[in-house]
Design a protein around this motif. Structure first.
Motif, PDB file in Angstrom:
ATOM      1  N   GLY A   1     -31.080  45.349  37.892  1.00 11.55           N
ATOM      2  CA  GLY A   1     -30.199  46.010  37.047  1.00 11.55           C
ATOM      3  C   GLY A   1     -30.820  45.826  35.514  1.00 11.55           C
ATOM      4  N   LEU A   2     -31.161  44.434  35.281  1.00 14.75           N
ATOM      5  CA  LEU A   2     -31.786  43.832  33.941  1.00 14.75           C
ATOM      6  C   LEU A   2     -33.287  44.506  33.825  1.00 14.75           C
ATOM      7  CD1 LEU A   2     -30.423  40.394  33.754  1.00 14.75           C
ATOM      8  CD2 LEU A   2     -29.843  42.321  32.314  1.00 14.75           C
ATOM      9  N   PHE A   3     -34.023  44.390  34.963  1.00 15.92           N
ATOM     10  CA  PHE A   3     -35.369  44.873  34.934  1.00 15.92           C
ATOM     11  C   PHE A   3     -35.611  46.231  34.575  1.00 15.92           C
ATOM     12  CE2 PHE A   3     -39.383  46.191  37.227  1.00 15.92           C
ATOM     13  CZ  PHE A   3     -40.265  45.490  36.673  1.00 15.92           C
ATOM     14  N   GLN A   4     -34.435  47.087  34.956  1.00 14.91           N
ATOM     15  CA  GLN A   4     -34.685  48.496  34.666  1.00 14.91           C
ATOM     16  C   GLN A   4     -34.547  48.710  32.976  1.00 14.91           C
ATOM     17  OE1 GLN A   4     -32.397  51.587  36.559  1.00 14.91           O
ATOM     18  NE2 GLN A   4     -31.581  50.402  38.032  1.00 14.91           N
ATOM     19  N   MET A   5     -34.138  47.712  32.363  1.00 10.46           N
ATOM     20  CA  MET A   5     -34.121  47.747  30.926  1.00 10.46           C
ATOM     21  C   MET A   5     -35.511  47.788  30.343  1.00 10.46           C
ATOM     22  SD  MET A   5     -30.771  45.735  29.407  1.00 10.46           S
ATOM     23  CE  MET A   5     -29.205  46.600  29.931  1.00 10.46           C
ATOM     24  N   ALA A   6     -36.696  47.225  31.201  1.00  6.48           N
ATOM     25  CA  ALA A   6     -37.862  47.035  30.954  1.00  6.48           C
ATOM     26  C   ALA A   6     -38.534  48.557  30.754  1.00  6.48           C
ATOM     27  CB  ALA A   6     -38.700  46.164  31.718  1.00  6.48           C
ATOM     28  N   ARG A   7     -37.830  49.679  31.075  1.00  4.53           N
ATOM     29  CA  ARG A   7     -38.502  50.923  30.962  1.00  4.53           C
ATOM     30  C   ARG A   7     -38.904  51.434  29.630  1.00  4.53           C
ATOM     31  NH1 ARG A   7     -37.083  55.180  34.425  1.00  4.53           N
ATOM     32  NH2 ARG A   7     -36.602  54.429  36.242  1.00  4.53           N
ATOM     33  N   TYR A   8     -37.876  50.593  28.820  1.00  4.29           N
ATOM     34  CA  TYR A   8     -37.900  50.972  27.357  1.00  4.29           C
ATOM     35  C   TYR A   8     -38.516  49.735  26.543  1.00  4.29           C
ATOM     36  CZ  TYR A   8     -35.922  55.592  27.856  1.00  4.29           C
ATOM     37  OH  TYR A   8     -35.587  56.945  28.072  1.00  4.29           O
ATOM     38  N   PRO A   9     -38.972  49.888  25.340  1.00  6.73           N
ATOM     39  CA  PRO A   9     -39.694  48.723  24.621  1.00  6.73           C
ATOM     40  C   PRO A   9     -38.353  48.032  24.302  1.00  6.73           C
ATOM     41  CG  PRO A   9     -40.484  50.694  23.519  1.00  6.73           C
ATOM     42  CD  PRO A   9     -39.550  51.147  24.774  1.00  6.73           C
ATOM     43  N   ALA A  10     -38.648  46.662  24.417  1.00  4.26           N
ATOM     44  CA  ALA A  10     -37.585  45.577  24.081  1.00  4.26           C
ATOM     45  C   ALA A  10     -36.701  45.884  22.439  1.00  4.26           C
ATOM     46  CB  ALA A  10     -37.783  44.330  24.181  1.00  4.26           C
TER      47      ALA A  10
ATOM     48  N   ARG B   1     -32.179  41.979  22.538  1.00  5.17           N
ATOM     49  CA  ARG B   1     -33.699  41.940  22.475  1.00  5.17           C
ATOM     50  C   ARG B   1     -33.985  40.548  22.754  1.00  5.17           C
ATOM     51  NH1 ARG B   1     -35.474  42.904  16.887  1.00  5.17           N
ATOM     52  NH2 ARG B   1     -33.836  44.342  17.130  1.00  5.17           N
ATOM     53  N   MET B   2     -33.147  39.780  22.208  1.00  7.17           N
ATOM     54  CA  MET B   2     -33.656  38.174  22.372  1.00  7.17           C
ATOM     55  C   MET B   2     -33.261  37.903  23.871  1.00  7.17           C
ATOM     56  SD  MET B   2     -34.529  37.349  19.758  1.00  7.17           S
ATOM     57  CE  MET B   2     -35.153  35.908  19.300  1.00  7.17           C
ATOM     58  N   VAL B   3     -32.316  38.222  24.462  1.00  6.04           N
ATOM     59  CA  VAL B   3     -31.953  37.862  25.781  1.00  6.04           C
ATOM     60  C   VAL B   3     -33.121  38.505  26.691  1.00  6.04           C
ATOM     61  CG1 VAL B   3     -30.594  38.613  27.831  1.00  6.04           C
ATOM     62  CG2 VAL B   3     -29.514  38.082  25.845  1.00  6.04           C
ATOM     63  N   LEU B   4     -33.457  39.719  26.536  1.00  5.62           N
ATOM     64  CA  LEU B   4     -34.435  40.450  27.234  1.00  5.62           C
ATOM     65  C   LEU B   4     -36.023  39.887  26.938  1.00  5.62           C
ATOM     66  CD1 LEU B   4     -33.738  44.138  27.313  1.00  5.62           C
ATOM     67  CD2 LEU B   4     -33.294  42.301  28.823  1.00  5.62           C
ATOM     68  N   THR B   5     -36.449  39.178  25.767  1.00  2.00           N
ATOM     69  CA  THR B   5     -37.562  38.648  25.698  1.00  2.00           C
ATOM     70  C   THR B   5     -37.667  37.155  26.146  1.00  2.00           C
ATOM     71  OG1 THR B   5     -37.742  40.008  23.569  1.00  2.00           O
ATOM     72  CG2 THR B   5     -39.546  38.332  23.869  1.00  2.00           C
ATOM     73  N   TRP B   6     -36.667  36.464  25.865  1.00  3.89           N
ATOM     74  CA  TRP B   6     -36.581  35.047  26.213  1.00  3.89           C
ATOM     75  C   TRP B   6     -35.691  34.412  27.143  1.00  3.89           C
ATOM     76  CZ3 TRP B   6     -41.261  34.167  24.534  1.00  3.89           C
ATOM     77  CH2 TRP B   6     -41.781  34.814  23.231  1.00  3.89           C
ATOM     78  N   ILE B   7     -34.789  34.940  27.599  1.00  2.00           N
ATOM     79  CA  ILE B   7     -33.927  34.523  28.673  1.00  2.00           C
ATOM     80  C   ILE B   7     -34.211  35.223  30.020  1.00  2.00           C
ATOM     81  CG2 ILE B   7     -31.473  34.151  29.326  1.00  2.00           C
ATOM     82  CD1 ILE B   7     -30.708  34.055  26.420  1.00  2.00           C
ATOM     83  N   VAL B   8     -34.117  36.377  30.101  1.00  3.09           N
ATOM     84  CA  VAL B   8     -34.576  37.176  31.194  1.00  3.09           C
ATOM     85  C   VAL B   8     -35.862  37.885  30.936  1.00  3.09           C
ATOM     86  CG1 VAL B   8     -33.730  38.514  33.110  1.00  3.09           C
ATOM     87  CG2 VAL B   8     -32.067  37.100  31.727  1.00  3.09           C
ATOM     88  N   PRO B   9     -36.826  37.515  30.852  1.00  2.00           N
ATOM     89  CA  PRO B   9     -38.009  37.877  30.062  1.00  2.00           C
ATOM     90  C   PRO B   9     -38.571  39.270  30.720  1.00  2.00           C
ATOM     91  CG  PRO B   9     -38.692  36.049  31.459  1.00  2.00           C
ATOM     92  CD  PRO B   9     -37.491  36.050  31.685  1.00  2.00           C
ATOM     93  N   VAL B  10     -37.943  40.214  30.817  1.00  2.00           N
ATOM     94  CA  VAL B  10     -38.383  41.492  31.332  1.00  2.00           C
ATOM     95  C   VAL B  10     -39.371  42.236  30.197  1.00  2.00           C
ATOM     96  CG1 VAL B  10     -36.869  41.503  33.207  1.00  2.00           C
ATOM     97  CG2 VAL B  10     -36.147  42.602  31.072  1.00  2.00           C
ATOM     98  N   GLY B  11     -38.729  42.058  29.158  1.00  2.00           N
ATOM     99  CA  GLY B  11     -39.396  42.501  27.809  1.00  2.00           C
ATOM    100  C   GLY B  11     -40.818  42.110  27.942  1.00  2.00           C
ATOM    101  N   VAL B  12     -41.094  40.705  27.941  1.00  6.41           N
ATOM    102  CA  VAL B  12     -42.598  40.374  28.015  1.00  6.41           C
ATOM    103  C   VAL B  12     -43.315  41.131  29.009  1.00  6.41           C
ATOM    104  CG1 VAL B  12     -44.066  38.260  28.180  1.00  6.41           C
ATOM    105  CG2 VAL B  12     -41.663  38.164  27.388  1.00  6.41           C
ATOM    106  N   ILE B  13     -42.795  41.490  30.267  1.00  7.08           N
ATOM    107  CA  ILE B  13     -43.439  42.042  31.459  1.00  7.08           C
ATOM    108  C   ILE B  13     -43.946  43.531  31.054  1.00  7.08           C
ATOM    109  CG2 ILE B  13     -43.249  42.951  33.898  1.00  7.08           C
ATOM    110  CD1 ILE B  13     -41.169  40.927  34.247  1.00  7.08           C
ATOM    111  N   THR B  14     -43.324  44.158  30.482  1.00  8.57           N
ATOM    112  CA  THR B  14     -43.690  45.631  30.108  1.00  8.57           C
ATOM    113  C   THR B  14     -44.066  45.669  28.752  1.00  8.57           C
ATOM    114  OG1 THR B  14     -41.424  46.368  29.760  1.00  8.57           O
ATOM    115  CG2 THR B  14     -42.449  46.388  32.031  1.00  8.57           C
ATOM    116  N   THR B  15     -43.233  45.187  27.666  1.00  8.72           N
ATOM    117  CA  THR B  15     -43.780  45.374  26.244  1.00  8.72           C
ATOM    118  C   THR B  15     -44.922  44.843  25.797  1.00  8.72           C
ATOM    119  OG1 THR B  15     -41.182  45.763  26.151  1.00  8.72           O
ATOM    120  CG2 THR B  15     -42.592  45.548  24.126  1.00  8.72           C
TER     121      THR B  15
END
Lengths: 263, 269, 332
Positions: free
Chosen positions: A187-196, A204-218
């Motif tokens: 569910g959270l990984f789907q958020m990585a479809r869009y820039p964090a 944005r903080m959660v997606l970058t540092w806590i569940v780093p899915v943002g780092v994976i794609t952004t």
């Protein structure tokens, strides 16, 4: 090279297994195309209405989607099929068939990570690369060899993070079989479809540092436009390394727990 | 299967009750599933509300997007027929025999898990939506007419999605893996039922397609009704198309059951 | 023993089992502070097995057989004690060790479900790095011994239970292990398949010199295959030696079956019997008696004298009866 020969033989066997369900091929093909269309259209509709969101344009957002599709395809190619055969109600840990896995004279983590492959995912990979290429053309930049290499490097960093997170979930199954950690993560990984950066600050903080899915794609997408700071580069590499170490320790502890508790 | 499938019977209610009780045992599992289903519309809620910012897009402000998507999450949860996946599996693994041997129509099994599931999911989803509403501050001009029209629109949407998925799942009598078709339907719903973007924002051809095909009427239509996006004639046309597709789905369901069972008993599973 | 391949000393395994009370409150509590109880599955057992021997590990359900087998294979970590198999400590699962052993489990499969066995075998060949020539040779030999040439190209899911077990055996012997662990290999198979697998195991053991440790609930398996049995009950070894000795030790009786001449037996009335004789069954003119082994001859003579006997046989109690007695009262 023994690891590569082994992977080759796992691939062959998996392809044969897939071929047993050939009829699904065309529907899967259509679903892949439709998923691609959904992703691209979502972006086109959005940027049909406005020019940019928090500094992200159509082209750079498309690049993030491209990276997302490529990473998802690699995940679907072997990481997910391999880990899925461990977990779940009909998974090996639940049924006890995992006994055979740990009796093989092959590193258990290597075996558990590479043994099942899914042919259809190659199609998704091609589509993902296609979106990436389209995004680069849209960006209107000419990439140097170094930029391409840097992008690939960030892609590997991102995929290592994803692999480590999924390995952690796979290892957690040793403690509580059947729990769907992966589903929550998906569910959270789907958020990585869009820039964090498109999400509200706290998310944005959660997606970058806590569940780093943002780092994976952004991050890889930003590598294309040279907007990665040296600090971000170092931190993301450290993050990947740390997660890999933690995941592999956790997997080993899980194995030991399996060996002391199963009956 | 010619017995009156819509007549409630004691056996039917008992089945619903027991299914619900057993599902509550595994509620954490279903909460996690419900969480997964909430995420995609939530992403588009955040994307669109960020994009709208202080201004508006095609007349929709940030608050309007929030209201639209929060209601959409609720409607999506209510109309999502997870039972359809089970029906296909039942047929594929031959467990349908067990269902056929019961003295009550097989539709009850599906309805039982539908109702049971809905209650379990809503126990989880409604509180979350309330919290999200406090955080994200939706703006909604609710009129009595729209609120009243929402109720039949929602019920028809559920029936349409349920029977549409059911007839697709019944194709498992002929093809071994009908689940790929269900996955395909999920993707179509995602694209054409107002999740990626409200239908009004879709580009021309896609918008026409959305209005004609059944998918909009499974999720987006009730949401558009209650948020007041539709004019009176648009609403009436919408209801007509929705009911038309619903009737078509029920007919297809009945036909496929009939011929499917005939084939099943001829082949012997 | 000079050529000992398996050496087990004071091997002990204790499981920690979480105790769960019913109800939501109790399960919440156990989430934060779990309580455990200790169950000892295997208690300080010791034995040695020489190279090439075939040993049966028997005992009732839950006796500790499978636990012992898994500790020998390296699947379980013992709580205390020492095990050495082929010079290795099994639980370290060194690749060199794993290449020298193999395990077959009657209730679990190592085959890939949707593809023919031959393809699963090739993957295993890679996993165990069996050189190509050797792989082909071993495969051919096993296929011939198990008469399974026609099975090689059918998908596993279309095979019968017995055919699948043939595949499991082939899969586990392709790398020519020195030690083979068999956990209930004949589970659920029909009588003739059991016989064929037994014959195969006996032949293979003889020709290859592979050490085999077998657990089974079918005494026929054990009797036919294992000159030596280790009987485990409540985690302890009750007997280690021949099956016959076990019977003699635990059941110092013989069974006398007597058929009397029709006219000699009064309605519902037993004839007078010597001391020490126990009636197991008495129906019309048939008698089943249990007599102490030492006095069997004397008592038989006496009975022939006093009764009007038409037919008389002397038997040892069946192995199933012996085992049943052990399982129900621990062989006391």
């Amino acid at each position: 090279m023994r690891p590569f020969r082994l992977i080759g033989s796992f691939m062959r066997a998996s392809f044969q297994e897939d071929a047993a369900y050939r009829t699904n091929f065309f529907i899967s093909l259509f679903t892949s195309l439709l998923n691609l269309l959904t992703g691209v259209l979502g972006i086109l509709v959005l940027f049909g209405q406005i020019d940019s969101v928090h500094g992200w344009t159509l082209a750079s957002t498309l690049a993030v989607l491209g990276v997302y599709l490529v990473v998802s395809a690699v995940r679907g190619l072997f990481i997910s099929p391999s880990f899925d055969s461990l977990s779940g109600m009909d998974g090996e840990i639940w049924s006890g068939a995992f006994d055979f896995t740990i009796l093989r004279p092959v590193n258990a983590q290597f075996f558990a990570s590479f043994r099942k492959w899914r042919l259809f995912a190659l199609l998704d990979l091609v589509l993902g690369v296609g979106v990436l290429v389209a995004a680069v053309i849209q960006l209107g930049v000419v990439l140097s060899v170094w930029q391409v290499l840097f992008f690939l490097f960030m892609l590997v960093v991102g995929m290592s993070i994803l692999y480590a997170i999924l390995l952690i979930f796979a290892a957690l199954i040793f403690w509580s079989p059947g729990v769907l950690f992966t589903w929550v993560f998906d569910g959270l990984f789907q958020m990585a479809r869009y820039p964090a950066n498109i999400y509200p600050g706290w998310l944005r903080m959660v997606l970058t540092w806590i569940v780093p899915v943002g780092v994976i794609t952004t991050f890889p997408a930003r590598a294309l436009t040279d907007s990665i700071t040296p600090v971000e580069l170092v931190v993301s590499m450290l993050l990947a390394a740390a997660l890999l170490v933690v995941a592999s320790i956790l997997f080993r502890v899980g194995l030991r727990k399996y060996a002391s508790a199963s009956s | 299967m010619t017995r009156g499938i819509f007549t409630p019977s004691r056996g039917g209610w008992a089945l619903i009750r027991s299914t619900w009780l057993s599902w509550m045992q595994y509620r954490s599992f279903f909460f996690i599933l419900a969480f997964g289903w909430m995420i995609p519309p939530l992403i588009y809620l955040l994307v669109w509300s960020t994009a709208a910012g202080e201004g508006s897009i095609s007349g929709m402000t940030r608050g309007a997007f929030v209201a639209y998507y929060l209601i959409l999450i609720l409607v999506n949860q209510i109309t999502y027929a997870q039972t359809n996946w089970t029906v296909g599996d039942l047929i594929r693994y031959g467990q349908i025999n067990k269902v056929l041997l019961r003295p009550i129509p097989p539709l009850y099994d599906a309805l039982a898990s539908e109702f049971a599931g809905k209650v379990v999911y809503l126990v989880f989803v409604v509180p979350i939506l309330v919290i999200l509403a406090f955080v994200l501050k939706p703006e909604l001009d609710l009129t009595l007419l729209n609120a009243l029209a929402f109720i039949p629109a929602l019920i028809f949407a559920w029936a349409l999605r349920f029977f549409w998925g059911y007839w697709l799942a019944l194709l498992a009598f002929w093809a071994t893996r009908a689940d790929a078709l269900l996955a395909l339907q999920d993707s179509l719903v995602f694209l054409l039922a107002g999740q990626v973007a409200p239908i009004a924002l879709l580009p021309g051809a896609l918008k026409t397609l959305a209005v004609i095909l059944p998918f909009r009427y499974m999720v987006a239509f009730p949401v558009e009704v209650i948020t007041g996006q539709l004019t009176r004639p648009e609403m009436l046309t919408g209801f007509a198309i929705q009911v038309g597709w619903m009737v078509a789905a029920v007919i297809l369901y009945a036909l496929l059951w009939r011929y499917g069972l005939k084939r099943y008993s001829a082949v012997g599973g | 023993m000079e050529n000992t391949i398996i050496r087990v000393m004071e091997l002990t395994k204790t499981y920690r089992v979480p105790v769960r009370a019913e109800g939501l409150g109790a399960s919440l509590k156990s989430l934060f502070k779990p309580t455990y109880s200790e169950v000892s599955a295997v208690q300080a057992i010791s034995f040695e097995i020489p190279q090439g021997e075939m040993v049966g590990l028997i005992g009732p359900n839950g006796a500790g057989k499978t636990t012992t087998l898994k500790m020998l294979a390296g699947l379980l970590h013992p709580t205390s004690g020492q095990v050495s198999v082929a010079g290795y400590e099994p639980w370290q699962r060194q690749p060199q060790y794993l290449r020298r052993i193999s395990m077959v489990m009657g209730n679990k499969s190592q085959m890939l479900w949707d593809i023919p066995p031959l393809d699963s075998f090739r993957v295993l060949g890679e996993i165990y790095s069996v050189p190509k020539k050797e792989f082909e040779r071993n495969l051919e030999e096993l296929v011939q011994l198990l008469e399974m040439k026609e099975l090689l190209t059918k998908p596993v899911r279309n095979l019968s239970l017995g055919e699948r077990m043939k595949c499991e055996l082939t899969a586990s012997l392709l790398h020519r292990p020195s030690v083979l662990f068999l956990d209930e290999p004949t589970l659920g198979l029909d009588v003739s398949m059991q016989l064929r697998l037994r014959r195969f195991l006996a032949d293979y053991n003889r020709s290859s010199g592979t050490t085999v440790i077998l657990t089974s609930h079918y005494m026929a398996d054990v009797m036919a295959l294992c000159p030596r049995v280790i009987l485990i009950h409540h985690g302890k070894i009750l007997h280690d030696g021949e099956l016959g000795t076990l019977a003699r030790r635990l059941m110092p009786f013989k069974i006398l079956r007597i058929t009397l001449k029709q006219e000699s037996m009064a309605e519902n009335e037993l004839p007078e019997l010597p001391d020490g004789v126990e009636v197991l069954e008495a129906e019309s003119n048939n008698l089943n008696l249990r007599v102490p082994r030492d006095e069997a001859a004397a008592i038989t003579a006496k009975l022939l004298e006093t009764l009007n006997v038409a037919d008389l046989t002397i038997e040892d109690p069946s192995i199933e009866a012996v085992i049943d007695q052990v399982y129900t009262d621990g062989g006391q």
